[in-house]
Design an enzyme around this catalytic site. Structure first.
Site, short mmCIF file in Angstrom:
data_model
loop_
_atom_site.label_atom_id
_atom_site.label_comp_id
_atom_site.label_asym_id
_atom_site.label_seq_id
_atom_site.Cartn_x
_atom_site.Cartn_y
_atom_site.Cartn_z
N ASP A 315 -7.63 -1.87 -2.74
CA ASP A 315 -8.95 -2.45 -2.75
C ASP A 315 -9.60 -2.03 -1.42
O ASP A 315 -8.90 -1.66 -0.48
CB ASP A 315 -8.83 -3.98 -2.84
CG ASP A 315 -10.16 -4.68 -2.65
OD1 ASP A 315 -11.12 -4.31 -3.33
OD2 ASP A 315 -10.22 -5.58 -1.77
N ASP A 510 -6.70 -8.26 -1.41
CA ASP A 510 -6.68 -9.52 -0.67
C ASP A 510 -7.56 -10.59 -1.29
O ASP A 510 -7.39 -11.76 -1.00
CB ASP A 510 -7.10 -9.30 0.78
CG ASP A 510 -8.61 -9.18 0.91
OD1 ASP A 510 -9.21 -8.45 0.09
OD2 ASP A 510 -9.18 -9.81 1.81
N ASP A 514 -8.83 -9.91 -6.92
CA ASP A 514 -7.76 -8.93 -7.02
C ASP A 514 -6.54 -9.47 -7.74
O ASP A 514 -5.63 -8.71 -8.08
CB ASP A 514 -7.33 -8.48 -5.61
CG ASP A 514 -8.41 -7.67 -4.91
OD1 ASP A 514 -9.13 -6.94 -5.61
OD2 ASP A 514 -8.54 -7.78 -3.68
#
Length: 616
Positions: A315, A510, A514
Site C-alpha cells: 500500500d 496499515d 487494507d
C-alpha cells in the site's frame, strides 16, 4: 538455571559418580549387577518412569520407550556399563536441549514482561492501584517514572521519555508530551504522566501482543508437521526393525547375544530426538529473534511461508509514505521572494484545519500575526480568499485562479497538491504539497530486490501522477493507482495467479481499508505502530514500527530460519541413516551409537539456536 535443569544436572553428576564407583570397585555377580542397577536408576529413573506412564496412556512408541528398551536390553546381555552410559549421555543431551529451549523461549517470553501488574487510577484527585482490566475508556491514570504504561491512552498532562524497545525493538527513547498517544507495554523513563485511557485492557496493544505471542506456537510450519507425522510412523518402524534384527539373523547364523546387542545399538541410534527437538526449536528461535527486532510473527507457518516471498505488494499511504503532507516545492513568480510567497500562503491559510493548510503553516515555521488577516472566506472545492495587509489574497487550486487571477497565471504540471496564490488578481506563484516518502522506503525496496523478490508492486487509491512519482523514486516495478478497497482485493487476486507454484505473495499495509487485502494475500504484514486494529487483526505478521526496512529484515530472518531447519533435517537423517546401517552390520558398538545419537542431537540443537541471533 531452572529447577528442572538443576535436578537434571544433579542426576547426571550422581549417576556419573556411581558409575565411576562401579568401575573402580572389584564387584562380582549380584553385587556388580546391583551397583550398576543403582547407577542406572539414578541416571535414568525418570526416563523409565515416563516410558511406563506413556505406555499406560497409549503412547508406546516414543523416545523414552526407545531408550528404555535399548538400555534394558543392554542389561539383559550383561553390558551394564553401556546401559548406564546410554542413560547418562541421553540425560546430558536432554539437559542441553532444555537449556536451548529455555533460551529460545526466553527470547519470546521477554515480551511477556510488558504485561502490566497494575494501573494508578485517578479518582477525585487521588490515586489507587487497580487491575488494568478494571479501568474503563475515558478514565484517567497516572504513570510515574519507571512504571509500565498499563493501557493505551493520550497524555493529558506531563512530559517524559518513553522506552518503546519491548514493542518496537528500538533502543532510542521517544519523547511524550500533552496530546501524545502512548501504547501500553512501554516504560516511562522519567517524569509523571497523566493519561486518558482510549482502549480497554482487552483491546489494548499489550493485550493483543500477548495474545499473539501465546498463540504463535499453535500454528505450525509444514516442516514441523512433517516431523510430527514422520516420528509417528518412524518410531514403531525402527522398533520392529530392531526386533527383526535381534530374532531373524540368529535363527540362521546363531550367536544370539551379538545380534541382540546389534539390535540394542540400532535402537539407540534410531532415537529421533535430534529432529523432534531441533526443527520446532529453530522456528521458535526465529520467532523469538524476530520479536526482539519488533517483528511479531503469529506462527511458524507464516515464518516458513515468508521465506518463499516472490511478489511483495505495498500500500502507499502510511506504508511507503508518512501519510502526512509536507511542502515539497516553492515556485514564486518573477519578482516575488520565496519566503514572501510562503508567508502569504501561511497567513491566508491561518484559520483552515485542512491538512494542506497545516503543512503550509508548519513549513513557514514562524508565529503568525493574525491581526494582518481579515475577512477569511473558504470557497468550497477551490480554496481560500482573505484580506492580508489590506490586499486580497487568493490561495487555492486552478479553478480559483481562473476566477480570481487576471495576469501571470499558468497551470503547473508539478506532481502533488498544488496551491496557487494571487494578490489583487496578480499571480504570485505556487507551492507543491506532497505526502513525504519514508526515509528507509528506498532502502527497503533495494534490499527486497537484492533478496531475490521477483516483483515489487504498489497499490493506492491516490492519483496516478502522484503514485507514479513515488514508484519512480523508489524503484518499484509496477503501480496501480486510483483503486477502491475492493479494487485492491481484485488486483491481489490477479497477482496471485502470476506467482509460481511454491512462491508466496506478501501484502504490506496499515490502514483499516487494507484489512481485506491482508487477509487475501498469502502473507499479510501490518505496520503495527501506526496501523489500525483491523489491519493488525487481519495480518499474519505485525511490524511494531512503521519502518518499511523491517520487511526485508523479516524475510532474511525467515530464510535463515528455514535454511537452519533444512540443514538439521538433512544432517540428522543423513547421519542416522549411515549409523543405522553400520549398527545393523555390527560395525559400530553401542557406545559409539550413543555418541552418534547424542552428538547429532547436540549439533542440531546448537545449529537451531543460531536462529535466535538476528543480524541487522
Amino acid at each position: 538455571m531452572s529447577k528442572k535443569q538443576k535436578k537434571s544436572l544433579l542426576r547426571i553428576l550422581l549417576g556419573g559418580a556411581l558409575l565411576a564407583l562401579c568401575l573402580a570397585l572389584p564387584l562380582e555377580g549380584i553385587w556388580r549387577l546391583g551397583a550398576f542397577l543403582a547407577a542406572y536408576l539414578v541416571s535414568g529413573g525418570d526416563v523409565l518412569w515416563r516410558a511406563i506412564r506413556n505406555i499406560f496412556r497409549g503412547q508406546v512408541f516414543d523416545e523414552n520407550f526407545l531408550m528404555c528398551l535399548a538400555t534394558v536390553g543392554a542389561f539383559c546381555t550383561q553390558e551394564y556399563m553401556e546401559g548406564v552410559l546410554v542413560m547418562l549421555l541421553y540425560q546430558v543431551g536432554e539437559l542441553f536441549q532444555s537449556y536451548a529451549v529455555g533460551k529460545s523461549r526466553g527470547a519470546i517470553s521477554s515480551l511477556m514482561d510488558i504485561r502490566p501488574d497494575y494501573a494508578n487510577l485517578l479518582e477525585a484527585g487521588e490515586t489507587r492501584q487497580v487491575d488494568p482490566e478494571e479501568v474503563e475508556i475515558g478514565q484517567e491514570i497516572l504513570v510515574r517514572a519507571g512504571e509500565k504504561i498499563p493501557l493505551d491512552g493520550i497524555v493529558v498532562e506531563g512530559s517524559a521519555a518513553i522506552d518503546t524497545s519491548a514493542l518496537t525493538g528500538e533502543s532510542a527513547p521517544r519523547e511524550a508530551e500533552a496530546g501524545s498517544e502512548l501504547l501500553s507495554g512501554c516504560i516511562n523513563l522519567n517524569g509523571t504522566l497523566r493519561l486518558r485511557v482510549t482502549k480497554e485492557f482487552g483491546e489494548s496493544t499489550v493485550s493483543k501482543i500477548l495474545d499473539m505471542v501465546e498463540n504463535a506456537s499453535e500454528k505450525k510450519a509444514k516442516a514441523e508437521d512433517f516431523i510430527t507425522r514422520f516420528a509417528k510412523y518412524y518410531t514403531p518402524s525402527v522398533v520392529f526393525a530392531a526386533l527383526a534384527l535381534a530374532v531373524i539373523p540368529p535363527l540362521f547364523l546363531g550367536d544370539w547375544s551379538a545380534w541382540v546387542s546389534r539390535a540394542m545399538s540400532f535402537l539407540v541410534i534410531s532415537c529421533p530426538c535430534a529432529l523432534v527437538i531441533s526443527v520446532p526449536l529453530s522456528y521458535f528461535g526465529g520467532i523469538g529473534g524476530a520479536s526482539k527486532a519488533g517483528i511479531l510473527v503469529k506462527g511458524s507457518n507464516y515464518l516458513e511461508a515468508l521465506s518463499k516471498a516472490e511478489i511483495v505488494v505495498f500500500d502507499k499511504t502510511g506504508t511507503l509514505t508518512r501519510g502526512n503532507f509536507a511542502l515539497a516545492e516553492q515556485a514564486p513568480a518573477e519578482g516575488v521572494a520565496a519566503q514572501e510567497l510562503l508567508e502569504y500562503a501561511a497567513l491566508t491559510e491561518s484559520y483552515s484545519t485542512h491538512p494542506i493548510a497545516q503543512s503550509i503553516r508548519a513549513a513557514y515555521g514562524e508565529e503568525l500575526d493574525l491581526s494582518r488577516v481579515q475577512d477569511v472566506r473558504e470557497i468550497s472545492g477551490k480554496g481560500v480568499l482573505a484580506q492580508v495587509d489590506g490586499a486580497q489574497i487568493a490561495a487555492g487550486n486552478a479553478k480559483l485562479m481562473e476566477e480570481y487571477c487576471q495576469s501571470g497565471y499558468a497551470p503547473s504540471e508539478a506532481v502533488g497538491s498544488v496551491v496557487y496564490l494571487a494578490r489583487d488578481g496578480k499571480y504570485l506563484g505556487h507551492l507543491t504539497i506532497r505526502d513525504e516518502i519514508k526515509e528507509d522506503a528506498a532502502q527497503a525496496i533495494a534490499e527486497l530486490k537484492a533478496a531475490g523478490v521477483r516483483q515489487i508492486i504498489m497499490l493506492t487509491g491516490d492519483s496516478r501522477a502522484v503514485a507514479e512519482d513515488v514508484a519512480g523514486k523508489l524503484g518499484i516495478d509496477a503501480v496501480y493507482a486510483e483503486l477502491l478497497p475492493l479494487d485492491k482485493v481484485q488486483k491481489v487476486e490477479q497477482l496471485l495467479e502470476q506467482k509460481s507454484g511454491k512462491g508466496k505473495l506478501v501484502f504490506v499495509g496499515d490502514g483499516i481499508n487494507d484489512a481485506p487485502v491482508l487477509t487475501r494475500a498469502d502473507i499479510g504484514i501490518a505496520m503495527g505502530a501506526l496501523g489500525s486494529d483491523a489491519a493488525i487483526e487481519a495480518a499474519d505478521i505485525v511490524l511494531m514500527t512503521d519502518a518499511p526496512s523491517k520487511i526485508p529484515q523479516a524475510i532474511r530472518i525467515s530464510r535463515r530460519t528455514h535454511r537452519i531447519v533444512m540443514q538439521n533435517i538433512v544432517f540428522a537423517l543423513g547421519v542416522k541413516g549411515v549409523a543405522l546401517v553400520l549398527g545393523a552390520f555390527g560395525l559400530i558398538h553401542m557406545l559409539a551409537a550413543v555418541f552418534a545419537d547424542v552428538g547429532v542431537s547436540v549439533i542440531a540443537i546448537i545449529n537451531a539456536m543460531r536462529a535466535m541471533k538476528i543480524r541487522e
